[in-house]
Motif scaffolding. Structure first.
Motif, PDB file in Angstrom:
ATOM      1  N   TRP A 453       2.856   0.853  -3.451  1.00 46.34           N
ATOM      2  CA  TRP A 453       3.404   1.965  -2.687  1.00 46.34           C
ATOM      3  C   TRP A 453       2.287   2.800  -2.062  1.00 46.34           C
ATOM      4  O   TRP A 453       2.312   3.091  -0.863  1.00 46.34           O
ATOM      5  CB  TRP A 453       4.299   2.856  -3.560  1.00 46.34           C
ATOM      6  N   PHE A 454       1.322   3.211  -2.878  1.00 44.51           N
ATOM      7  CA  PHE A 454       0.295   4.118  -2.382  1.00 44.51           C
ATOM      8  C   PHE A 454      -0.689   3.438  -1.427  1.00 44.51           C
ATOM      9  O   PHE A 454      -1.439   4.120  -0.732  1.00 44.51           O
ATOM     10  CB  PHE A 454      -0.458   4.771  -3.546  1.00 44.51           C
ATOM     11  N   SER A 455      -0.682   2.121  -1.383  1.00 46.67           N
ATOM     12  CA  SER A 455      -1.538   1.441  -0.399  1.00 46.67           C
ATOM     13  C   SER A 455      -0.945   1.557   1.005  1.00 46.67           C
ATOM     14  O   SER A 455      -1.658   1.377   1.996  1.00 46.67           O
ATOM     15  CB  SER A 455      -1.715  -0.031  -0.765  1.00 46.67           C
ATOM     16  N   GLU A 456       0.373   1.874   1.094  1.00 44.60           N
ATOM     17  CA  GLU A 456       1.022   1.982   2.396  1.00 44.60           C
ATOM     18  C   GLU A 456       1.611   3.378   2.634  1.00 44.60           C
ATOM     19  O   GLU A 456       1.504   3.935   3.713  1.00 44.60           O
ATOM     20  CB  GLU A 456       2.138   0.937   2.518  1.00 44.60           C
ATOM     21  N   MET A 457       2.290   3.916   1.628  1.00 40.26           N
ATOM     22  CA  MET A 457       2.991   5.206   1.701  1.00 40.26           C
ATOM     23  C   MET A 457       3.946   5.247   2.899  1.00 40.26           C
ATOM     24  O   MET A 457       4.027   6.222   3.637  1.00 40.26           O
ATOM     25  CB  MET A 457       1.989   6.369   1.739  1.00 40.26           C
ATOM     26  N   ASN A 458       4.642   4.125   3.074  1.00 40.35           N
ATOM     27  CA  ASN A 458       5.620   4.003   4.152  1.00 40.35           C
ATOM     28  C   ASN A 458       6.813   3.217   3.610  1.00 40.35           C
ATOM     29  O   ASN A 458       6.669   2.056   3.208  1.00 40.35           O
ATOM     30  CB  ASN A 458       4.998   3.283   5.352  1.00 40.35           C
ATOM     31  N   VAL A 459       7.994   3.844   3.581  1.00 37.69           N
ATOM     32  CA  VAL A 459       9.131   3.223   2.907  1.00 37.69           C
ATOM     33  C   VAL A 459       9.614   1.966   3.632  1.00 37.69           C
ATOM     34  O   VAL A 459      10.068   1.002   2.993  1.00 37.69           O
ATOM     35  CB  VAL A 459      10.276   4.250   2.729  1.00 37.69           C
ATOM     36  N   GLU A 460       9.523   1.935   4.975  1.00 39.38           N
ATOM     37  CA  GLU A 460       9.966   0.740   5.704  1.00 39.38           C
ATOM     38  C   GLU A 460       9.060  -0.454   5.399  1.00 39.38           C
ATOM     39  O   GLU A 460       9.551  -1.569   5.142  1.00 39.38           O
ATOM     40  CB  GLU A 460       9.978   1.006   7.222  1.00 39.38           C
ATOM     41  N   SER A 461       7.722  -0.224   5.416  1.00 40.56           N
ATOM     42  CA  SER A 461       6.786  -1.310   5.095  1.00 40.56           C
ATOM     43  C   SER A 461       6.953  -1.751   3.649  1.00 40.56           C
ATOM     44  O   SER A 461       6.925  -2.953   3.333  1.00 40.56           O
ATOM     45  CB  SER A 461       5.344  -0.846   5.323  1.00 40.56           C
ATOM     46  N   PHE A 462       7.140  -0.778   2.769  1.00 43.58           N
ATOM     47  CA  PHE A 462       7.322  -1.095   1.347  1.00 43.58           C
ATOM     48  C   PHE A 462       8.593  -1.912   1.143  1.00 43.58           C
ATOM     49  O   PHE A 462       8.608  -2.887   0.375  1.00 43.58           O
ATOM     50  CB  PHE A 462       7.382   0.205   0.541  1.00 43.58           C
ATOM     51  N   ALA A 463       9.671  -1.545   1.858  1.00 45.05           N
ATOM     52  CA  ALA A 463      10.949  -2.244   1.707  1.00 45.05           C
ATOM     53  C   ALA A 463      10.865  -3.684   2.202  1.00 45.05           C
ATOM     54  O   ALA A 463      11.518  -4.585   1.647  1.00 45.05           O
ATOM     55  CB  ALA A 463      12.044  -1.491   2.459  1.00 45.05           C
ATOM     56  N   SER A 464      10.042  -3.911   3.230  1.00 51.36           N
ATOM     57  CA  SER A 464       9.923  -5.279   3.752  1.00 51.36           C
ATOM     58  C   SER A 464       9.220  -6.207   2.756  1.00 51.36           C
ATOM     59  O   SER A 464       9.509  -7.404   2.711  1.00 51.36           O
ATOM     60  CB  SER A 464       9.162  -5.268   5.076  1.00 51.36           C
ATOM     61  N   SER A 465       8.278  -5.647   1.956  1.00 51.94           N
ATOM     62  CA  SER A 465       7.578  -6.468   0.956  1.00 51.94           C
ATOM     63  C   SER A 465       8.229  -6.377  -0.428  1.00 51.94           C
ATOM     64  O   SER A 465       7.921  -7.186  -1.300  1.00 51.94           O
ATOM     65  CB  SER A 465       6.105  -6.040   0.851  1.00 51.94           C
TER      66      SER A 465
END
Length: 537
Positions: A453-465
């Motif tokens: 999570w903290f490597s991106e801090m973006n819910v859309e990017s996190f949801a895709s992975s």
């Protein structure tokens, strides 16, 4: 002690930086006791043991080890091979010895330690490259000199600059083991006693070491400028003769001070005096032989060159003053850190902080040992950059203190949504519930999830992975999120990240990084506290 320990670890091929070893030992509350060394080895996860032995048992020891003779002026001794042990027995008079035996085959360096070690290797490489460059430049400089007299003069200036640098450094408190041994060998020999004497101060503020290092640096600078500008070196000899004449009374005073007043000798000072006398003799000899030109063609230029000496002397004095100020500041900082790193000081400060009842919540994200004596809570915002940094530090803390530490992660309520029904925090919790909760590797997978999570801090990017099995919140996750928000509101958390340790907020003087030093002893404090409570009940 710190250099002996570092060299010992270095020869065992342990990837650790000298800065790390020095800082750890000097800021340890029990420095310079062997407990500080033992805690360093513990921090490095090096298997080791401590025991007291008699002198006769030395040869039966297993190497490598560190030995401290008791009631002896001889300090810590590094032993790497069995042959060193046999030799050591004949050198040590003390009958009682404390030994730290080390097993170098078992080590698990943290990422931070590896990073420090790598950075120090780069720094050492840069220093080595700089030294090679200076040697090459010096060689080119010497090669450009076409007179034997000029060559030998430059060599005396270089040698004088090196010796005067050692004197200047010793005067500032820097230690060189080989030089110290040389200075203190023989009867009535002590460089430090001469250098620290008030008699070595000139005009109330300049020291002997300032004058001599400035003199030789001045000589090299002037000679270098003349060679690089293709001007004849002969133009500087009248100036150097004047300075040489002024240096002779200083040499005589230095010898008188050592012989008649302080009645002890500074070998480095005597070497410098010998170089100055040699230079004076070389100039006098050439003056009578008339092998070099003694006229002053450019009086103004010569005066300007002469003025450069007080400029260099002023810069030297400034360097001394700033270095002394830094050393004073550093010593105070080390003393403060030593107090700060005391587990008792930390424990007492912790008990004075705001108290927040731990009350484990219904199914929460935990890494580390759930039965550990120290329970840490980190309250974070999923979009907070400082929280990202602290979570990375928490991971390192758990890695090096798995047996002592349990970390619970709670998140403040945020308005950023994945969709109209699910917030970013709820999405993270739902993924954890579906894929990680109650699995065999729950702790490590939870840590990886937070890192992702903290490597991106973006819910859309996190949801895709990290896709959910179903885009719907379970009742359990709703309850988890509500309980966390309620607890955070009741405690009154006003900033993120906020850290709690066993019900108390982390004192503002400390960071998570500071806990690496304190946790093992702090765990013992809580263990004893629990024992006391059990006895009372």
């Amino acid at each position: 002690m710190e250099q002996i320990v570092f060299q010992f670890l270095k020869r065992l091929k342990i990837p650790i930086s000298s800065q790390y070893v020095e800082t750890f030992l000097l800021t340890h509350p029990e420095f310079p006791s062997l407990l500080s060394v033992s805690d360093l080895l513990e921090n490095l996860k090096l298997v080791h043991s401590i025991k007291r032995i008699n002198r006769e048992e030395i040869e039966s020891l297993e190497s490598p080890c560190l030995i401290l003779p008791e009631r002896s002026a001889k300090g810590l001794i590094s032993v790497l091979t069995s042959s060193n042990l046999r030799k050591l027995k004949s050198e040590i008079a003390s009958q009682s010895l404390i030994v730290i035996s080390v097993n170098p085959s078992l080590i698990n360096s943290t990422n931070q330690q590896k990073s420090d070690f790598f950075q120090e290797k780069i720094k050492n490489g840069a220093e080595g490259l700089l030294k090679i460059t200076l040697i090459v430049l010096l060689g080119l400089f010497l090669f450009s000199i076409d007179s034997i007299f000029d060559f030998f003069w430059v060599m005396t200036s270089i040698f004088g600059a090196v010796v005067s640098y050692l004197i200047f450094s010793k005067d500032l408190g820097f230690k060189f083991d080989v030089i110290d041994k040389f200075c203190n060998s023989g009867k009535k020999a002590s460089c430090d006693e001469i250098l620290q004497s008030e008699k070595s101060i000139v005009f109330g503020f300049l020291k002997f070491s300032d004058l001599i290092i400035s003199l030789f640096v001045f000589q090299l600078v002037i000679l270098g400028l003349f060679v690089l500008s293709d001007r004849s070196i002969n133009e500087v000899w009248p100036l150097f003769m004047g300075i040489a004449l002024l240096s002779i009374p200083a040499v005589l005073y230095s010898v008188y001070l050592q012989y008649a007043v302080l009645k002890t000798w500074c070998k480095l000072c005597l070497i410098v005096s010998a170089i100055l006398i040699l230079q004076f003799g070389m100039l006098i000899g050439n003056f009578f032989d008339e092998t070099i030109y003694w006229g002053v063609e450019d009086l103004l230029g010569t005066i300007l060159l002469a003025i450069s000496y007080p400029i260099i002397l002023s810069l030297t004095f400034l360097v001394r003053s700033r270095t002394q100020e830094f050393n004073t500041f550093y010593q105070r900082a080390v003393h403060s850190e030593r107090i700060k790193n005391s587990p008792k000081v930390f424990y007492d400060l912790l008990k004075q902080q705001n108290k927040a009842h731990y009350s484990p919540l219904y199914h929460e994200l935990v890494i580390g040992n759930p039965n550990a004596p120290i329970k840490l809570i980190i309250v974070s915002n999923l979009y907070c950059a400082p929280c990202k940094v602290q979570h990375e530090e928490v991971s390192r803390l758990v890695e090096s203190n798995k047996e002592y530490l349990s970390v619970s992660m709670r998140f403040v309520k945020i308005n950023k949504q994945f969709n109209k029904d699910i917030s970013s925090t709820q999405y993270l919790l739902q993924y954890w519930w579906d894929n990680i909760h109650n699995t065999e590797k729950e702790s490590s997978l939870t840590e990886q999830l937070i890192h992702s999570w903290f490597s991106e801090m973006n819910v859309e990017s996190f949801a895709s992975s990290h896709p959910l099995k179903e885009l719907k919140l379970s009742n359990e996750v709703k309850a988890m999120a509500e309980l966390q928000e309620k607890w955070i509101e009741e405690i009154g958390v006003s900033k993120t990240p906020t850290i709690f340790i066993n019900d108390y907020e982390l004192p503002s003087l400390y960071t998570i990084a500071d806990l690496h030093r304190i946790l093992p002893d702090l765990a013992e404090y809580y263990f004893l506290e629990n024992q006391h409570s059990n006895l009372k009940s």
